[in-house]
Scaffold this motif. Structure first.
Motif, PDB file in Angstrom:
ATOM      1  N   LEU A   1     -35.835  30.434  12.222  1.00  0.00           N
ATOM      2  CA  LEU A   1     -35.466  29.486  13.270  1.00  0.00           C
ATOM      3  C   LEU A   1     -36.384  29.644  14.475  1.00  0.00           C
ATOM      4  O   LEU A   1     -36.873  28.656  15.040  1.00  0.00           O
ATOM      5  CB  LEU A   1     -34.007  29.712  13.687  1.00  0.00           C
ATOM      6  N   CYS A   2     -36.643  30.890  14.858  1.00  0.00           N
ATOM      7  CA  CYS A   2     -37.540  31.139  15.995  1.00  0.00           C
ATOM      8  C   CYS A   2     -38.986  30.801  15.647  1.00  0.00           C
ATOM      9  O   CYS A   2     -39.725  30.280  16.488  1.00  0.00           O
ATOM     10  CB  CYS A   2     -37.442  32.599  16.428  1.00  0.00           C
ATOM     11  N   PHE A   3     -39.386  31.083  14.403  1.00  0.00           N
ATOM     12  CA  PHE A   3     -40.775  30.894  14.003  1.00  0.00           C
ATOM     13  C   PHE A   3     -41.141  29.414  13.848  1.00  0.00           C
ATOM     14  O   PHE A   3     -42.246  29.005  14.186  1.00  0.00           O
ATOM     15  CB  PHE A   3     -41.012  31.628  12.675  1.00  0.00           C
ATOM     16  N   LEU A   4     -40.220  28.616  13.343  1.00  0.00           N
ATOM     17  CA  LEU A   4     -40.526  27.210  13.067  1.00  0.00           C
ATOM     18  C   LEU A   4     -39.647  26.221  13.832  1.00  0.00           C
ATOM     19  O   LEU A   4     -39.998  25.053  13.945  1.00  0.00           O
ATOM     20  CB  LEU A   4     -40.373  26.927  11.566  1.00  0.00           C
ATOM     21  N   GLY A   5     -38.513  26.701  14.327  1.00  0.00           N
ATOM     22  CA  GLY A   5     -37.552  25.781  14.929  1.00  0.00           C
ATOM     23  C   GLY A   5     -38.015  25.127  16.211  1.00  0.00           C
ATOM     24  O   GLY A   5     -37.488  24.070  16.600  1.00  0.00           O
TER      25      GLY A   5
ATOM     26  N   SER B   1     -48.071  37.886  13.274  1.00  0.00           N
ATOM     27  CA  SER B   1     -47.001  37.459  12.376  1.00  0.00           C
ATOM     28  C   SER B   1     -46.588  38.555  11.393  1.00  0.00           C
ATOM     29  O   SER B   1     -45.393  38.740  11.126  1.00  0.00           O
ATOM     30  CB  SER B   1     -47.415  36.192  11.619  1.00  0.00           C
ATOM     31  N   THR B   2     -47.552  39.317  10.850  1.00  0.00           N
ATOM     32  CA  THR B   2     -47.186  40.379   9.915  1.00  0.00           C
ATOM     33  C   THR B   2     -46.479  41.529  10.632  1.00  0.00           C
ATOM     34  O   THR B   2     -45.565  42.150  10.068  1.00  0.00           O
ATOM     35  CB  THR B   2     -48.417  40.926   9.165  1.00  0.00           C
ATOM     36  N   SER B   3     -46.885  41.816  11.866  1.00  0.00           N
ATOM     37  CA  SER B   3     -46.191  42.850  12.628  1.00  0.00           C
ATOM     38  C   SER B   3     -44.743  42.461  12.864  1.00  0.00           C
ATOM     39  O   SER B   3     -43.828  43.281  12.712  1.00  0.00           O
ATOM     40  CB  SER B   3     -46.890  43.090  13.973  1.00  0.00           C
ATOM     41  N   ALA B   4     -44.523  41.207  13.230  1.00  0.00           N
ATOM     42  CA  ALA B   4     -43.154  40.730  13.441  1.00  0.00           C
ATOM     43  C   ALA B   4     -42.333  40.843  12.165  1.00  0.00           C
ATOM     44  O   ALA B   4     -41.189  41.319  12.176  1.00  0.00           O
ATOM     45  CB  ALA B   4     -43.176  39.282  13.931  1.00  0.00           C
ATOM     46  N   MET B   5     -42.908  40.418  11.050  1.00  0.00           N
ATOM     47  CA  MET B   5     -42.183  40.443   9.778  1.00  0.00           C
ATOM     48  C   MET B   5     -41.819  41.866   9.371  1.00  0.00           C
ATOM     49  O   MET B   5     -40.693  42.136   8.934  1.00  0.00           O
ATOM     50  CB  MET B   5     -43.048  39.795   8.694  1.00  0.00           C
TER      51      MET B   5
ATOM     52  N   THR C   1     -40.453  36.311  21.686  1.00  0.00           N
ATOM     53  CA  THR C   1     -41.909  36.169  21.682  1.00  0.00           C
ATOM     54  C   THR C   1     -42.373  35.266  20.557  1.00  0.00           C
ATOM     55  O   THR C   1     -43.226  34.392  20.748  1.00  0.00           O
ATOM     56  CB  THR C   1     -42.580  37.556  21.541  1.00  0.00           C
ATOM     57  N   VAL C   2     -41.800  35.458  19.363  1.00  0.00           N
ATOM     58  CA  VAL C   2     -42.155  34.617  18.216  1.00  0.00           C
ATOM     59  C   VAL C   2     -41.858  33.143  18.517  1.00  0.00           C
ATOM     60  O   VAL C   2     -42.662  32.266  18.195  1.00  0.00           O
ATOM     61  CB  VAL C   2     -41.392  35.078  16.959  1.00  0.00           C
ATOM     62  N   PHE C   3     -40.727  32.876  19.143  1.00  0.00           N
ATOM     63  CA  PHE C   3     -40.367  31.485  19.444  1.00  0.00           C
ATOM     64  C   PHE C   3     -41.396  30.830  20.359  1.00  0.00           C
ATOM     65  O   PHE C   3     -41.873  29.718  20.087  1.00  0.00           O
ATOM     66  CB  PHE C   3     -38.988  31.418  20.092  1.00  0.00           C
ATOM     67  N   MET C   4     -41.773  31.487  21.436  1.00  0.00           N
ATOM     68  CA  MET C   4     -42.688  30.888  22.394  1.00  0.00           C
ATOM     69  C   MET C   4     -44.096  30.737  21.816  1.00  0.00           C
ATOM     70  O   MET C   4     -44.737  29.685  21.972  1.00  0.00           O
ATOM     71  CB  MET C   4     -42.727  31.729  23.671  1.00  0.00           C
TER      72      MET C   4
END
Length: 416
Positions: free
Chosen positions: A347-351, A322-326, A224-227
């Motif tokens: 990698l997923c967040f910025l890649g 983003s904070t929930s993911a972290m 989910t973070v990647f997309m």
């Protein structure tokens, strides 16, 4: 609400970050505006710069996570801060002297991207060493508050300075801002840091990937973070193009829209800091869906004022996401694996930015500047709903808190 500030090392870190991040946001605004100036308002050029700046994450974030698990994170962070300051110095001098070219900006964006890719997983995994698991959710929320407070101040100041004295001096201000975080790191007490057991294995990167693959909740979060990050979190690109090409605005207008987005994210960070229980998977997925819907709404707004207004709730949603993911990631992994898992997370967040930014920039150029917002929001919603459906069908997961730690366990099928 601010319990993590009771830790001396974290106070030094947070204080330095407030100053340094203001400079970083000033540079981001100045860089985007410089690229628009040098390229004739090209959305593709802005997308290329973002791709070069975030592209190295795809190659370096996981090795950097392995470095974080093997070496002194504080010393590594001092090295990355000095490297980023030198990049800002070179660009600031070149631009101030009237010698900046688009090629120079491309090259420096790539170098800065390499340093930032190494810095990010080290920085994220260093937080728990400063405050410990008990204060980690609060520290993550305060990190977001610091980031977004700078995101409010930085663009606003940058917009004024660019109008008055140009982009070059703004880069030089950012150079000076790095001194604050370097002082904070130097004054820390290394003996107070809660260091985890250091990794020594050669296959540490592969071990990190295997660790993530074996945990379905991490796979869902990372997918989910990647997309959402690749296609939805495109505000530097979309707001710059919207300001310049749709509303015929100035750097001040771009800075104002960035500030309104940051107002929303700061509000979301404040609420996150007040939350006592760790984030749950359902909160994360709900925030991702809400963000996608709100981003589409922002793209459909008829004028500059309404865009600015709707950026506030959109900012709150993206911060909650983003904070929930972290929190989910950091509180559900073993401490000895945290750096490597954070490498995969970054990698997923910025890649995906090297893929998403040029594509969305090109779409904006051949269609409409609003397109990145509408398309990015729609993709975010579809991707999140898809992840929810897959999670429900493959392995339903129930998150709960056990002795202060986030635990995610499968729910047995009916009759099983």
């Amino acid at each position: 609400m601010f319990s993590s500030l009771g830790v001396r090392n974290y106070r030094l870190w947070a204080g330095g970050q407030v100053v340094s991040l203001v400079g970083t946001w000033m540079q981001r605004i100045a860089q985007d505006w410089l690229v628009l100036h040098l390229s004739g308002n090209s959305g593709l050029a802005v997308g290329i710069v973002m791709a070069l700046q975030f592209g190295p994450t795809a190659v370096l974030s996981m090795p950097a996570g392995a470095l974080a698990d093997r070496f002194d994170k504080r010393r590594l962070l001092m090295a990355t801060q000095i490297g980023m300051a030198l990049c800002a110095l070179f660009l600031g001098v070149s631009d101030t002297l009237g010698m900046a070219t688009l090629g120079q900006v491309y090259a420096l964006s790539l170098i800065l991207g390499c340093i930032s890719a190494i810095d990010a997983p080290i920085r994220q995994s260093f937080t728990v060493e400063m405050v410990g698991p008990e204060h980690l959710p609060n520290a993550v929320a305060l990190n977001s508050m610091t980031f977004n407070l700078a995101r409010i101040i930085g663009p606003a100041v940058a917009g004024v300075l660019i109008t008055l004295i140009g982009t070059g001096p703004v880069f030089l201000v950012n150079v000076v801002s790095f001194v604050a975080v370097l002082i904070g790191l130097t004054l820390m007490r290394p003996g107070d840091l809660l260091r985890s057991e250091r990794s020594t294995g050669r296959s540490s990167v592969r071990a990190g990937l295997a660790y993530v693959r074996a945990r379905p909740h991490l796979v869902v979060v990372f997918a989910t973070v990647f997309m959402v990050s690749t296609f939805g979190m495109n505000f530097p690109l979309s707001l710059a193009l919207l300001t310049a090409n749709t509303f015929a605005g100035s750097a001040g207008g771009y800075g104002f829209l960035s500030t309104m987005l940051a107002v929303g994210t700061l509000a979301g960070a404040t609420l996150a800091a007040r939350r006592r229980n760790p984030a749950r998977l359902r909160h994360f997925l709900a925030a991702a869906t809400a963000f996608g819907v709100l981003e589409v709404v922002v793209g459909l707004m008829p004028n500059f004022a309404w865009v600015a207004v709707m950026l506030v709730p959109a900012g709150a949603a993206v911060l909650t996401f983003s904070t929930s993911a972290m929190n989910i990631v950091q509180l559900s992994v073993d401490s000895s694996m945290r750096g490597r898992v954070m490498g995969v997370y970054m990698l997923c967040f910025l890649g995906g930015t090297p893929l998403g930014s040029p594509l969305l920039g090109w779409i904006a150029q051949v269609t409409d500047p609003r397109a990145p917002l509408i398309l990015g929001g729609a993709i975010s919603v579809v991707a999140t709903v898809t992840c929810i459906v897959v999670l429900m069908r493959v392995r339903r997961i129930r998150p709960h808190v056990d002795h202060g730690k986030l635990v995610l366990t499968p729910v047995p099928a009916a009759g099983g």
